[in-house]
Design an enzyme around this catalytic site. Sequence first.
Site, mmCIF file in Angstrom:
data_model
loop_
_atom_site.group_PDB
_atom_site.id
_atom_site.type_symbol
_atom_site.label_atom_id
_atom_site.label_comp_id
_atom_site.label_asym_id
_atom_site.label_seq_id
_atom_site.Cartn_x
_atom_site.Cartn_y
_atom_site.Cartn_z
ATOM 1 N N ARG A 104 0.841 -1.193 0.000
ATOM 2 C CA ARG A 104 0.000 0.000 0.000
ATOM 3 C C ARG A 104 0.868 1.232 0.000
ATOM 4 O O ARG A 104 1.991 1.220 0.510
ATOM 5 C CB ARG A 104 -0.948 0.022 1.191
ATOM 6 C CG ARG A 104 -0.286 0.112 2.573
ATOM 7 C CD ARG A 104 -0.031 1.539 3.028
ATOM 8 N NE ARG A 104 0.253 1.601 4.453
ATOM 9 C CZ ARG A 104 1.128 2.431 4.994
ATOM 10 N NH1 ARG A 104 1.844 3.240 4.239
ATOM 11 N NH2 ARG A 104 1.303 2.450 6.300
ATOM 12 N N GLU A 203 -6.760 7.333 7.437
ATOM 13 C CA GLU A 203 -5.654 8.081 8.064
ATOM 14 C C GLU A 203 -5.004 9.063 7.086
ATOM 15 O O GLU A 203 -4.485 10.111 7.469
ATOM 16 C CB GLU A 203 -4.622 7.091 8.615
ATOM 17 C CG GLU A 203 -3.429 7.755 9.252
ATOM 18 C CD GLU A 203 -2.469 6.751 9.904
ATOM 19 O OE1 GLU A 203 -2.926 5.695 10.373
ATOM 20 O OE2 GLU A 203 -1.270 7.040 9.936
ATOM 21 N N ARG A 207 -5.429 5.594 0.424
ATOM 22 C CA ARG A 207 -4.530 4.468 0.670
ATOM 23 C C ARG A 207 -4.730 3.587 -0.560
ATOM 24 O O ARG A 207 -5.834 3.066 -0.783
ATOM 25 C CB ARG A 207 -4.915 3.712 1.942
ATOM 26 C CG ARG A 207 -4.571 4.477 3.234
ATOM 27 C CD ARG A 207 -3.073 4.500 3.437
ATOM 28 N NE ARG A 207 -2.612 5.243 4.590
ATOM 29 C CZ ARG A 207 -2.231 4.703 5.746
ATOM 30 N NH1 ARG A 207 -2.351 3.409 5.953
ATOM 31 N NH2 ARG A 207 -1.737 5.456 6.703
ATOM 32 N N CYS A 249 0.886 10.911 9.401
ATOM 33 C CA CYS A 249 1.767 10.354 10.434
ATOM 34 C C CYS A 249 3.203 10.365 9.912
ATOM 35 O O CYS A 249 3.457 9.900 8.792
ATOM 36 C CB CYS A 249 1.343 8.925 10.762
ATOM 37 S SG CYS A 249 2.424 8.095 11.950
ATOM 38 N N ARG A 258 4.120 0.628 2.370
ATOM 39 C CA ARG A 258 4.284 -0.520 3.257
ATOM 40 C C ARG A 258 4.044 -1.750 2.400
ATOM 41 O O ARG A 258 2.928 -1.976 1.925
ATOM 42 C CB ARG A 258 3.281 -0.434 4.410
ATOM 43 C CG ARG A 258 3.393 -1.564 5.391
ATOM 44 C CD ARG A 258 2.533 -1.334 6.645
ATOM 45 N NE ARG A 258 2.783 -2.416 7.553
ATOM 46 C CZ ARG A 258 2.240 -3.640 7.444
ATOM 47 N NH1 ARG A 258 1.360 -3.887 6.512
ATOM 48 N NH2 ARG A 258 2.570 -4.587 8.281
ATOM 49 N N ARG A 286 4.261 -7.703 12.441
ATOM 50 C CA ARG A 286 2.946 -7.494 13.055
ATOM 51 C C ARG A 286 2.222 -8.827 13.097
ATOM 52 O O ARG A 286 2.586 -9.753 12.379
ATOM 53 C CB ARG A 286 2.059 -6.600 12.178
ATOM 54 C CG ARG A 286 2.409 -5.165 12.109
ATOM 55 C CD ARG A 286 1.387 -4.459 11.227
ATOM 56 N NE ARG A 286 1.644 -3.047 11.125
ATOM 57 C CZ ARG A 286 0.921 -2.207 10.403
ATOM 58 N NH1 ARG A 286 -0.113 -2.648 9.712
ATOM 59 N NH2 ARG A 286 1.203 -0.931 10.370
ATOM 60 N N GLU A 291 -2.272 -3.654 12.523
ATOM 61 C CA GLU A 291 -1.398 -3.023 13.501
ATOM 62 C C GLU A 291 -1.852 -3.380 14.921
ATOM 63 O O GLU A 291 -3.044 -3.424 15.195
ATOM 64 C CB GLU A 291 -1.484 -1.509 13.300
ATOM 65 C CG GLU A 291 -0.348 -0.773 13.923
ATOM 66 C CD GLU A 291 -0.325 0.697 13.475
ATOM 67 O OE1 GLU A 291 -1.307 1.186 12.910
ATOM 68 O OE2 GLU A 291 0.711 1.338 13.724
#
Length: 336
Positions: A104, A203, A207, A249, A258, A286, A291
């Site tokens: 992603r 977020e 994405r 972030c 990621r 993870r 997460e």
Amino acid sequence: MTALAKKYLTAEVLGKLAQVRAECGFGIEDIVRSGVDNPDSSIGAYAGDEDCYGKFAPLFDPIINDYHGYAADASHHSNFDINSLMNMEDMDPSGEVIISTRIRVARNIKGFPFPPALSTDDRAVIEEKVVAALNNLQGELSGTYYPLVEMREETRIQLTEDHFLFKKGDRFLESAGVNGDWPASRGIFHSDDKQFLVWVNEEDELRIISMQPGGDLKQVFVRLAQAIAAIESEITFAYNDHLGYLTSCPTNLGTAMRASVHVKLPLLGKTQQFQQTCATLGLSVRGIHGEHSESEGGVYDISNKQRLGISEVECIKRLYAGIKDLLAKERQLGTI
Ligand code: ARG
């Protein structure tokens, strides 16, 4: 609180930043609210817009340097050139060890604040722009957008079964302001073959996700690169030469990428040095339910840790080399 925001928001830095406001209206109290509310944060700071990274640099620069090992005067270079991945083979031709591969990237739109600082109206405009671009996608990328508002029950069940549905943000995102007006102007797009997916207004504003069963990392990357290029021909993303693609972030800056695999490592995963082995290979671990989740049945979600100051193809190469190394170690222990 062990958060990096706490570590670097010294009395001196606070003194410098107390009266500062970014263009989106954010002050220092908005930036660190999530870390203050959630003392178990690892970072504890979110940016409301690009200007926050500049005006609040006395806080963000040391956080970024600590997390990414990236200096305040370094520059970032994007590179999606798939030619340098030509020799990359399927990481698991047997199809038995790697369950799935997913990449992603996070994106925000130039000229708008990021989700922590978005107004209701801006969020709606963004949804409209993104959906218009997604509806123009052709071929295997073409698909359907499902807004969370008034989602039909059968769609909700299907998206949940496919593990596509994103939930309302957790307490970290709640404090950061990302859940405002939930679920208005949020939604999920997926291609007909379900290998390409976009989350809208989570977020980050977008994405963009490419995924498929098995370990063919190159194929997953090629699909992602094509999708990003197609969307980017219609929408300009927030980007600068220092921090790369800009995200709310600070952990996601740079490539905002990621790349991960769900991989069976039943023996290696149990060893004491597993976390350290992964860290040395530049990998994060993870559980398989996202997460802050735990592993189940010896299956781990392993991804690239570094995202800033290295290119997209470099992230992919490091994950590939790291996974091959972990598989060799597991083999030595005897399961595969
Ligand atoms: N804000 C949370 C923390 O500081 C999450 C950090 C990284 N994760 C993320 N989804 N951005 O622990």
